[in-house]
Design a protein around this motif. Structure first.
Motif, mmCIF file in Angstrom:
data_model
loop_
_atom_site.group_PDB
_atom_site.id
_atom_site.type_symbol
_atom_site.label_atom_id
_atom_site.label_comp_id
_atom_site.label_asym_id
_atom_site.label_seq_id
_atom_site.Cartn_x
_atom_site.Cartn_y
_atom_site.Cartn_z
ATOM 1 N N ARG A 63 0.807 -1.194 0.020
ATOM 2 C CA ARG A 63 0.040 -0.137 -0.112
ATOM 3 C C ARG A 63 0.780 1.129 0.083
ATOM 4 O O ARG A 63 0.570 2.108 -0.615
ATOM 5 N N ILE A 64 1.780 1.293 0.732
ATOM 6 C CA ILE A 64 2.854 2.262 0.894
ATOM 7 C C ILE A 64 3.374 2.620 -0.489
ATOM 8 O O ILE A 64 3.334 3.854 -0.814
ATOM 9 N N ASN A 65 3.793 1.688 -1.297
ATOM 10 C CA ASN A 65 4.290 1.844 -2.624
ATOM 11 C C ASN A 65 3.505 2.105 -3.898
ATOM 12 O O ASN A 65 3.837 2.832 -4.852
ATOM 13 N N LYS A 114 0.331 -3.584 -14.134
ATOM 14 C CA LYS A 114 0.022 -1.941 -14.152
ATOM 15 C C LYS A 114 1.077 -1.347 -13.731
ATOM 16 O O LYS A 114 1.650 -0.229 -14.290
ATOM 17 N N ASN A 115 1.577 -1.520 -12.536
ATOM 18 C CA ASN A 115 2.665 -1.045 -11.613
ATOM 19 C C ASN A 115 2.827 0.468 -11.922
ATOM 20 O O ASN A 115 4.115 0.761 -12.211
ATOM 21 N N GLN A 116 1.961 1.367 -11.668
ATOM 22 C CA GLN A 116 2.037 2.791 -11.991
ATOM 23 C C GLN A 116 1.412 3.322 -10.470
ATOM 24 O O GLN A 116 0.263 3.152 -10.359
ATOM 25 N N PRO A 117 2.429 3.512 -9.673
ATOM 26 C CA PRO A 117 2.069 3.959 -8.164
ATOM 27 C C PRO A 117 1.178 5.336 -8.492
ATOM 28 O O PRO A 117 1.394 6.115 -9.156
ATOM 29 N N ILE A 118 0.003 5.397 -7.661
ATOM 30 C CA ILE A 118 -0.479 6.296 -7.519
ATOM 31 C C ILE A 118 -0.255 7.327 -6.115
ATOM 32 O O ILE A 118 -0.537 6.653 -5.086
ATOM 33 N N LEU A 130 9.782 6.038 -9.297
ATOM 34 C CA LEU A 130 10.615 4.818 -9.902
ATOM 35 C C LEU A 130 11.074 3.681 -8.754
ATOM 36 O O LEU A 130 10.948 2.475 -8.806
ATOM 37 N N LYS A 131 11.384 4.167 -7.539
ATOM 38 C CA LYS A 131 11.678 3.497 -6.262
ATOM 39 C C LYS A 131 10.313 2.594 -5.965
ATOM 40 O O LYS A 131 10.724 1.492 -5.544
ATOM 41 N N SER A 132 9.317 3.339 -6.096
ATOM 42 C CA SER A 132 8.045 2.436 -5.631
ATOM 43 C C SER A 132 7.718 1.205 -6.843
ATOM 44 O O SER A 132 7.506 0.333 -6.349
ATOM 45 N N ALA A 137 7.313 -4.342 -8.008
ATOM 46 C CA ALA A 137 7.929 -5.373 -8.726
ATOM 47 C C ALA A 137 8.556 -6.382 -8.046
ATOM 48 O O ALA A 137 8.509 -7.684 -8.339
ATOM 49 N N PHE A 138 9.295 -6.083 -7.033
ATOM 50 C CA PHE A 138 10.401 -7.059 -6.229
ATOM 51 C C PHE A 138 9.093 -7.788 -5.128
ATOM 52 O O PHE A 138 9.268 -8.931 -5.220
ATOM 53 N N LEU A 139 8.215 -6.983 -4.648
ATOM 54 C CA LEU A 139 7.173 -7.801 -3.837
ATOM 55 C C LEU A 139 6.449 -8.687 -4.869
ATOM 56 O O LEU A 139 5.998 -9.744 -4.226
ATOM 57 N N SER A 140 5.823 -8.108 -5.939
ATOM 58 C CA SER A 140 5.112 -9.280 -6.782
ATOM 59 C C SER A 140 5.805 -10.441 -7.099
ATOM 60 O O SER A 140 5.370 -11.357 -7.030
ATOM 61 N N ILE A 141 7.049 -10.186 -7.383
ATOM 62 C CA ILE A 141 7.997 -11.402 -7.822
ATOM 63 C C ILE A 141 8.233 -12.256 -6.638
ATOM 64 O O ILE A 141 8.175 -13.585 -6.702
ATOM 65 N N VAL A 142 8.388 -11.779 -5.329
ATOM 66 C CA VAL A 142 8.582 -12.595 -4.222
ATOM 67 C C VAL A 142 7.148 -13.351 -4.087
ATOM 68 O O VAL A 142 7.367 -14.697 -3.831
#
Length: 190
Positions: A63-65, A114-118, A130-132, A137-142
């Motif tokens: 949620r934060i990212n 989608k990976n476009q932070p709001i 970009l960091k978010s 991406a990292f959390l999704s892959i994990v």
């Protein structure tokens, strides 16, 4: 809270111009602590403490990212979060774990694609966005790797996968609700 900020100001720890920012930060901190406590209390009531802790950790990290829908007031947010936690804790004990993991995995894919932070704050830098995106991406892959490993080796680590599945479902729902809300607002003003 205002008394604390005034004391810090009188003792010389804050400048007059900083008081408003520190008061806001203190209110946000207290609100976030209260929100987490609500999640933990609901989990305790359902005798689902481990699930509640795992859910909150994964939910907050995403949620934060990612961002997503926000209620119009802190009170509405607390009530919504309470209701959502009650429903999630109830469903976690009633719905087949494999179904939640599957829906969580599909939600995870939707978030990853989608990976476009709001960000509600317009002052967020491109660098932070970009960091978010990298964190999402990292959390999704994990999460995807955990599901694949769990089912490949029959590890049956359902507590983490189910709680993360619910967190993915909720984050995905809040994310797309916010996107739809913004698109609707754009159509209203066109």
């Amino acid at each position: 809270m205002e008394h604390l900020i005034d004391c810090l100001y009188k003792k010389g720890f804050l400048e007059e111009s900083e008081k408003e920012y520190y008061l806001y930060g203190l209110k946000v901190l207290m609100f976030n602590i209260l929100t987490i406590l609500i999640g933990l209390i609901v989990a305790k009531i359902y005798q689902n403490e481990k699930f509640g802790i795992c859910f909150l950790i994964v939910y907050i990290m995403i949620r934060i990212n990612l961002g997503g829908y926000h209620c119009s007031s802190p009170e509405k947010c607390l009530i919504s979060f309470l209701v959502i936690n009650i429903v999630i804790n109830y469903l976690s004990q009633k719905i087949n774990n494999d179904i939640i993991i599957l829906i969580g995995l599909m939600s995870n894919v939707l978030i990853y694609v989608k990976n476009q932070p709001i960000k509600n704050n317009k002052k967020i830098s491109i660098n932070n966005i970009l960091k978010s995106k990298k964190r999402i991406a990292f959390l999704s892959i994990v999460y995807s790797a955990m599901v694949i490993l769990d089912y490949s080796f029959c590890l049956q680590n359902n507590l983490l996968l189910v709680s993360a599945g619910f967190a993915n479902i909720l984050n995905c729902a809040l994310y797309y609700i916010e996107i739809l809300k913004r698109k609707n607002e754009e159509n209203i003003f066109i």
